[in-house]
Design a protein around this motif. Structure first.
Motif, short mmCIF file in Angstrom:
data_model
loop_
_atom_site.label_atom_id
_atom_site.label_comp_id
_atom_site.label_asym_id
_atom_site.label_seq_id
_atom_site.Cartn_x
_atom_site.Cartn_y
_atom_site.Cartn_z
N THR A 178 0.80 -1.22 0.00
CA THR A 178 0.00 0.00 0.00
C THR A 178 0.83 1.27 0.00
OG1 THR A 178 -0.10 -0.07 2.40
CG2 THR A 178 -1.93 -1.09 1.19
N GLY A 179 2.09 1.18 0.33
CA GLY A 179 2.93 2.37 0.41
C GLY A 179 4.23 2.18 -0.33
N PRO A 180 5.09 3.22 -0.37
CA PRO A 180 6.38 3.11 -1.04
C PRO A 180 7.30 2.15 -0.29
CG PRO A 180 6.23 5.19 0.11
CD PRO A 180 4.89 4.53 0.23
N LEU A 181 8.19 1.51 -1.02
CA LEU A 181 9.14 0.58 -0.42
C LEU A 181 10.06 1.33 0.53
CD1 LEU A 181 10.46 -2.20 -0.20
CD2 LEU A 181 11.88 -1.58 -2.15
N HIS A 182 10.19 0.81 1.74
CA HIS A 182 11.10 1.34 2.75
C HIS A 182 11.46 0.18 3.67
CE1 HIS A 182 6.99 1.76 4.31
NE2 HIS A 182 7.51 1.51 5.50
N TYR A 183 12.15 0.44 4.76
CA TYR A 183 12.61 -0.63 5.62
C TYR A 183 12.08 -0.47 7.03
CZ TYR A 183 15.44 -1.77 1.68
OH TYR A 183 15.81 -2.11 0.43
N ARG A 184 11.79 -1.60 7.66
CA ARG A 184 11.30 -1.66 9.03
C ARG A 184 12.31 -2.44 9.84
NH1 ARG A 184 8.37 -5.86 11.44
NH2 ARG A 184 8.12 -6.80 9.40
N THR A 185 12.75 -1.89 10.96
CA THR A 185 13.69 -2.57 11.84
C THR A 185 12.90 -3.18 12.98
OG1 THR A 185 15.43 -0.99 11.30
CG2 THR A 185 15.73 -2.32 13.28
N THR A 186 13.00 -4.50 13.11
CA THR A 186 12.27 -5.16 14.19
C THR A 186 13.02 -4.97 15.49
OG1 THR A 186 13.37 -7.28 13.92
CG2 THR A 186 11.42 -6.90 12.57
N VAL A 240 16.31 -6.12 9.85
CA VAL A 240 15.74 -5.13 8.94
C VAL A 240 14.98 -5.87 7.85
CG1 VAL A 240 16.25 -3.26 7.34
CG2 VAL A 240 17.60 -3.52 9.42
N LYS A 241 13.73 -5.47 7.63
CA LYS A 241 12.88 -6.11 6.63
C LYS A 241 12.29 -5.06 5.71
CE LYS A 241 11.46 -9.92 9.58
NZ LYS A 241 10.34 -10.70 10.05
N GLU A 242 12.01 -5.47 4.45
CA GLU A 242 11.31 -4.58 3.55
C GLU A 242 9.89 -4.37 4.05
OE1 GLU A 242 11.42 -5.89 -0.50
OE2 GLU A 242 13.56 -5.51 -0.67
N CYS A 243 9.37 -3.18 3.82
CA CYS A 243 8.04 -2.84 4.32
C CYS A 243 7.36 -1.92 3.30
CB CYS A 243 8.19 -2.13 5.67
SG CYS A 243 6.64 -1.73 6.48
N ARG A 244 6.07 -2.00 3.21
CA ARG A 244 5.32 -1.11 2.32
C ARG A 244 4.09 -0.55 3.04
NH1 ARG A 244 6.58 -0.86 -3.13
NH2 ARG A 244 8.08 -2.39 -3.83
N ILE A 287 3.34 4.34 6.48
CA ILE A 287 4.30 5.29 7.07
C ILE A 287 5.17 5.85 5.95
CG2 ILE A 287 6.29 5.54 8.61
CD1 ILE A 287 4.95 3.48 10.45
N GLY A 288 5.60 4.97 5.04
CA GLY A 288 6.32 5.41 3.85
C GLY A 288 7.77 5.79 4.05
N ALA A 289 8.31 5.61 5.25
CA ALA A 289 9.71 5.91 5.54
C ALA A 289 10.27 4.79 6.42
CB ALA A 289 9.83 7.24 6.26
N ASP A 290 11.59 4.64 6.44
CA ASP A 290 12.20 3.64 7.31
C ASP A 290 11.74 3.89 8.74
OD1 ASP A 290 13.53 2.87 5.03
OD2 ASP A 290 15.48 3.63 5.65
N HIS A 291 11.43 2.80 9.46
CA HIS A 291 10.92 2.96 10.81
C HIS A 291 11.16 1.71 11.63
CE1 HIS A 291 7.38 0.39 10.02
NE2 HIS A 291 7.46 0.90 8.80
N PHE A 292 10.98 1.83 12.95
CA PHE A 292 11.05 0.70 13.86
C PHE A 292 9.67 0.08 13.97
CE2 PHE A 292 14.56 3.44 15.31
CZ PHE A 292 15.60 2.53 15.19
N ASP A 293 9.58 -1.11 14.55
CA ASP A 293 8.29 -1.80 14.72
C ASP A 293 7.24 -0.92 15.39
OD1 ASP A 293 8.66 -4.20 13.46
OD2 ASP A 293 9.11 -5.32 15.27
N ASP A 294 7.66 -0.09 16.33
CA ASP A 294 6.69 0.73 17.06
C ASP A 294 6.27 1.97 16.28
OD1 ASP A 294 8.91 2.36 17.26
OD2 ASP A 294 9.01 2.30 19.44
#
Length: 81
Positions: A3-11, A17-21, A24-31
């Motif tokens: 649903t969003g642009p490709l960015h990274y999520r840090t668990t 670090v995992k790909e996320c869409r 939020i649309g920006a690199d972020h932590f799980d919280d």
């Protein structure tokens, strides 16, 4: 479906670090918080060099776990513990 642009999520588990869409649309932590661009500033919201050194050393001094610090800074902080 993404649903969003490709960015990274840090668990929060093992700093993976995992790909996320997500939207939020920006690199972020799980919280949902966004990592600081300057981890060694004095604002208090970044990771300390000593915490980073502990994680870096526990990961076999892997260069992927420097958290914005140089390996020399991390080694010095690790040696001080």
């Amino acid at each position: 479906m993404p649903t969003g642009p490709l960015h990274y999520r840090t668990t929060n588990v093992a700093w993976e670090v995992k790909e996320c869409r997500c939207m939020i649309g920006a690199d972020h932590f799980d919280d949902g918080t966004v990592p600081s661009d300057d981890l060694d500033d004095d604002s208090g919201d970044g990771m300390s060099v000593w915490d980073a050194a502990d994680i870096w050393a526990s990961k076999g001094k892997d260069p992927d776990y420097t958290f914005g610090f140089s390996e020399d800074e991390l080694q010095q902080a690790h040696d001080e513990d």
